[in-house]
Design an enzyme around this catalytic site. Sequence first.
Site, mmCIF file in Angstrom:
data_model
loop_
_atom_site.group_PDB
_atom_site.id
_atom_site.type_symbol
_atom_site.label_atom_id
_atom_site.label_comp_id
_atom_site.label_asym_id
_atom_site.label_seq_id
_atom_site.Cartn_x
_atom_site.Cartn_y
_atom_site.Cartn_z
ATOM 1 N N CYS A 13 -126.089 4.380 -16.610
ATOM 2 C CA CYS A 13 -126.210 3.117 -15.595
ATOM 3 C C CYS A 13 -125.234 2.421 -15.973
ATOM 4 O O CYS A 13 -124.849 1.526 -14.767
ATOM 5 C CB CYS A 13 -127.767 2.335 -16.039
ATOM 6 S SG CYS A 13 -127.471 2.318 -17.954
ATOM 7 N N HIS A 50 -127.518 -4.950 -15.839
ATOM 8 C CA HIS A 50 -126.499 -4.990 -16.691
ATOM 9 C C HIS A 50 -125.140 -5.820 -15.993
ATOM 10 O O HIS A 50 -124.911 -5.712 -14.974
ATOM 11 C CB HIS A 50 -125.657 -3.407 -16.792
ATOM 12 C CG HIS A 50 -126.479 -2.614 -17.616
ATOM 13 N ND1 HIS A 50 -127.589 -2.864 -18.329
ATOM 14 C CD2 HIS A 50 -126.314 -1.239 -17.706
ATOM 15 C CE1 HIS A 50 -128.165 -1.867 -18.826
ATOM 16 N NE2 HIS A 50 -127.421 -0.816 -18.583
#
Lengths: 362, 362, 362, 362
Positions: free
Chosen positions: C156, C252
């Site tokens: 990810c 993120h």
Amino acid sequence: MAKLRAVLIGATGLAGQQFIAGLQNHPFIELTGLAASPRSAGKSYVDALRTANGMTAWFVPEALPASVARMPVVSGDAVQAKDYDIAFSAVEADVAREIEPRLAKDIPVFSAASAFRYEADVPLIIPPVNSAHAPLVREQQRRRGWKGFIVPIPNCTTTGLAVTLAPLAERFGVKAVLMTSLQAMSGAGRSPGVIGLDILDNVVPYIPKEEGKVEVETKKILGALQAGGTAIDSHGVKVSCTCTRVAVMEGHTEAVFVSLGKKATVDEVSAALREWRGDEVARGLPSSPPNWIELLEDPFRPQPRLDRDTHGGMATTVGRVREDGVLENGFKYVLVSHNTKMGAAKGAILVAELMRAQGLLG
Amino acid sequence: MAKLRAVLIGATGLAGQQFIAGLQNHPFIELTGLAASPRSAGKSYVDALRTANGMTAWFVPEALPASVARMPVVSGDAVQAKDYDIAFSAVEADVAREIEPRLAKDIPVFSAASAFRYEADVPLIIPPVNSAHAPLVREQQRRRGWKGFIVPIPNCTTTGLAVTLAPLAERFGVKAVLMTSLQAMSGAGRSPGVIGLDILDNVVPYIPKEEGKVEVETKKILGALQAGGTAIDSHGVKVSCTCTRVAVMEGHTEAVFVSLGKKATVDEVSAALREWRGDEVARGLPSSPPNWIELLEDPFRPQPRLDRDTHGGMATTVGRVREDGVLENGFKYVLVSHNTKMGAAKGAILVAELMRAQGLLG
Amino acid sequence: MAKLRAVLIGATGLAGQQFIAGLQNHPFIELTGLAASPRSAGKSYVDALRTANGMTAWFVPEALPASVARMPVVSGDAVQAKDYDIAFSAVEADVAREIEPRLAKDIPVFSAASAFRYEADVPLIIPPVNSAHAPLVREQQRRRGWKGFIVPIPNCTTTGLAVTLAPLAERFGVKAVLMTSLQAMSGAGRSPGVIGLDILDNVVPYIPKEEGKVEVETKKILGALQAGGTAIDSHGVKVSCTCTRVAVMEGHTEAVFVSLGKKATVDEVSAALREWRGDEVARGLPSSPPNWIELLEDPFRPQPRLDRDTHGGMATTVGRVREDGVLENGFKYVLVSHNTKMGAAKGAILVAELMRAQGLLG
Amino acid sequence: MAKLRAVLIGATGLAGQQFIAGLQNHPFIELTGLAASPRSAGKSYVDALRTANGMTAWFVPEALPASVARMPVVSGDAVQAKDYDIAFSAVEADVAREIEPRLAKDIPVFSAASAFRYEADVPLIIPPVNSAHAPLVREQQRRRGWKGFIVPIPNCTTTGLAVTLAPLAERFGVKAVLMTSLQAMSGAGRSPGVIGLDILDNVVPYIPKEEGKVEVETKKILGALQAGGTAIDSHGVKVSCTCTRVAVMEGHTEAVFVSLGKKATVDEVSAALREWRGDEVARGLPSSPPNWIELLEDPFRPQPRLDRDTHGGMATTVGRVREDGVLENGFKYVLVSHNTKMGAAKGAILVAELMRAQGLLG
């Protein structure tokens, strides 16, 4: 005078680490044995803490004492009571049920586990509140044929509540208590404890079994040792709680509503809390704070981050004393109690100190 | 049918932004005017939000509608009631005291401010609970010589409590309530609101004036409009609260202890909450949720992060219904209510929808 | 046209739940099988989620679809490829190594696990970036004698970085990248994931194995399929990362420093990011966002809480494009990428959509 | 020997409170005067801290010393240099520009404000790094005709970076630095500082003016005082930063990528950091830590909550030293520096201690 030789079982967990921190430089207790699960046996303590990732899993803010780091860890099963004067227990309830009675045959066991809290011959002691219950261990020894005994400490949420109810019970009587707790994450430990995804930007309104513990324990602690010293009569106070978890590291906050036994004013209730010195025998012990309760005037206090460490985490801070207007002779206040100091390891160490002062260790 | 032309005063603040989000695509209300402080006057709305740092100070999760971004902002003083059919007010109490009465001479004002909540001829309306209070505005108009009126919404902490007490009051009667709130930061707005340094890893056990508001407002909302419609008789329920702030973005959690007017079981109390449909006239309004109360069986619910947005933030979620054991016919439960949806702007829009349905806007 | 019948392995974990949410109402994929560990086998999905405490362990924000709740769960070992057209895999790497090849003998497997990412005949696909790598599955089938194949998605943390480097590589070339990530907790899952005690009021500056994954995967994704389609030549960009964990739920954040292949201005770099449309074949797929990159002008953006959900979590938001002044042709920027949407389940679903559009599923 | 009489301007703010805590029980500095805004003038210090809500706005963890609580507060304008030997300044830059030069005519002023940091005759001192710059104050006195001088401390984000670059510059040379900071909330103060609604579950990727400060200050601090002592030649290192804010109370985390002047190994870089003792004259000052840099082996460290208080917040903790693989002779590491101890008040007190040891105060 030789120090008491103490063994700590459950030494590697968070609760065990708190015992290690609390016993550092203790004037008359020396940690001479460390026990943990078989997985850790045979390692030095610092090696037992090391994870697969290379991390040293030491979680309390105090530094790991170098002397403890080097100590060998044995399996709990391998601990021999004859090598020690007392034991401290930081294991889970199911393990406690196995190991604590085995050690108690010979030596006193001071435990943070809930396993024996509710047995009739087991006192549940907060030193300034109910030191008078301690002699119940003589009955425990008699009944069970033990030379030692088990004394557990209360649930960390009970402790702050009972400490603040004690002076009110003494001066006014207490008839009923309704309490909502906002509990810190450290109370849940680390296996896995509270997951970050569950608590950030959130409140979790349920902690399994917690409310029942507080309700039963509060009555037992505020109760009286029967003449003859063979049982405790629970106090008649009615207790009802809602226990929640919040995104706080340490320090339980409790919003308390209490119905007193007689009329009082806010000033009188405040004075009762402020002036309370607790049982005489509990004053001046190595782990005793200068004051068991600190009453704060600032209406925004107590706050867990600001107040949990008052007197080394051994004081209960109280604020916002007000009339309640609903309950008979009703008052309300907020308290903060350090759940992993006064409410856990240091609280258990304090009980050991108390019972030594009472001459009950021999 | 032409839409109602609405002006929003206090348009740039957090509460104002929530009104803008709540009125987006409304079937019969159209935002045609925006007012804010003189500092913003003459700018487009999006320019009024731009800070010295180049940031656009739009804080609600919904996107700023492009049509609103371009709208001109006028000074609150410059708003002319004749240009609008209704007004929404998201200003502070002191500004509300100046500007709301001026507009109310001519048009209805639906306000999130506390300025007029406690006046005898001012109803405090939660549509499913006390739509019957709405006609009190006729008395307000008569006394003050206004063609419009002011209807404020309750404090956001009152709303969830009153919504859950309403079905209990209807079915069992309620005699006393003790409530501890764990309130979200958004309730404090942004000027400066709750400072990060104060709330991270912490609980703040005091929100100035909050507890008194909840205690007074709950009685007024659960009360009855007198025959003749000229005043409200407050409900006799006794209410006592402790209001705290926690590190949650949105959604107030409340731990409630309630004494009912007669015996009941947990199943009956749960059924009362689950089956409640509220006042008939409040059902099916554009902002009404399919259900005002959602009862959750999972003992770990409701949680603010998981449950605040239930039915667009217009439902109150309830869980942990239990017997209390202390209060007479006592029960306890936990609720979550979205403080900036049902408890603020969307709640005020809902009141406007209600009063239109009641024919009280004309 | 009949929908593709899909089985999901690892259905009960957090990653599996994200697949369920992402496949809800999918136009041409239907979830017809659910697999999990033997412990869950034989239960309905909702029962498999129920914990000893009575909690339903459903953790994604989207509601659990009622139809999925009732579906039976089988053991991963019991899944028969013949019953499905494709498989999605949300299991841990070690389980993936067992089960994915078994299914890939017959059907395509789209996987969030890292087990096969680094094998020479396995493409690592981000549809707008390197759809041209997809035909490598023909080589994979040839070598392994499979009728199906395995296509994993990248880590990810790689995804947002690779998406933003792609337009820069196309227009200017990229020679070197230094990146510091501030990663959300959801990336760590829930077993136990990130413990609240470790992350509140804290940053953890290490995520085991993460940095190496990003460094290797970025080069592979930006690389080129060799003529003949039998292997990928990694891109020559040098990549160095420091990956940290912060107290954020989802999304993120990455602070990127990049050295371009030729001179450019901030305006040109911004335009390259803003104007990029990605591979033609990846546009307009059911899970494709209207725009893969959203460039934000507000200097305080992107922020994970405000920007992670842009275009359903499938867009990468970028801001703060500036000259770097240290690297040759150096620029710096900040990005936010939704680690459990574009960076996980929905990213894998997008790959399935892409390969169907490319005619590679048959 | 009589203690140095010190006046503190800006005494009521957060930075001022940190000076009060840092000067408590100082061996040769005595706080004899407190100044703040005219609004506080004439009150005792504790009264000046009291807010309308009844709260005492004392925000540092150390207790407010009783002797300071009783001290009178004067307006900054009313401070007379003749009454003091030195001054500490904790005011904002614009106020500093007025008041600091007035006092510097007669006495040394040690300032946390940025107002004079970038002037050619003003040294920017971190005692272990560049004590050799201190004599520049003689040039400052000559040019400005002052008997005193102004010495500001660097921005709190610069400090940890410069401390860790110093040993690398000494042993290997440093050519370029790319740094991403994850900064604590306390750096933003309280007026209003970082709003809880903005930072919970979030990262803010921009701190106005911060990056430019770090880039300029680092070069100045690592530079050299010219022969003759009349100016500082900035170091040639190139510096590029991205500064972000995270939900941390105290302690800035910085992820550093550095290009050294010559080849080195991870062991050599680690040794350089571990063995560094800094300028001889800065060792053993009252506020000096036993070690300026603590290198941690645990790959999960440093963490701000665990490591910020190392050596009273005066040490910089470093970990994760690795080769970078991108930059020429590139290495990367993570540091934590206490932004309100070493990076603010205690850092300024340390400079006063240094300059006294250097004989520059007279």
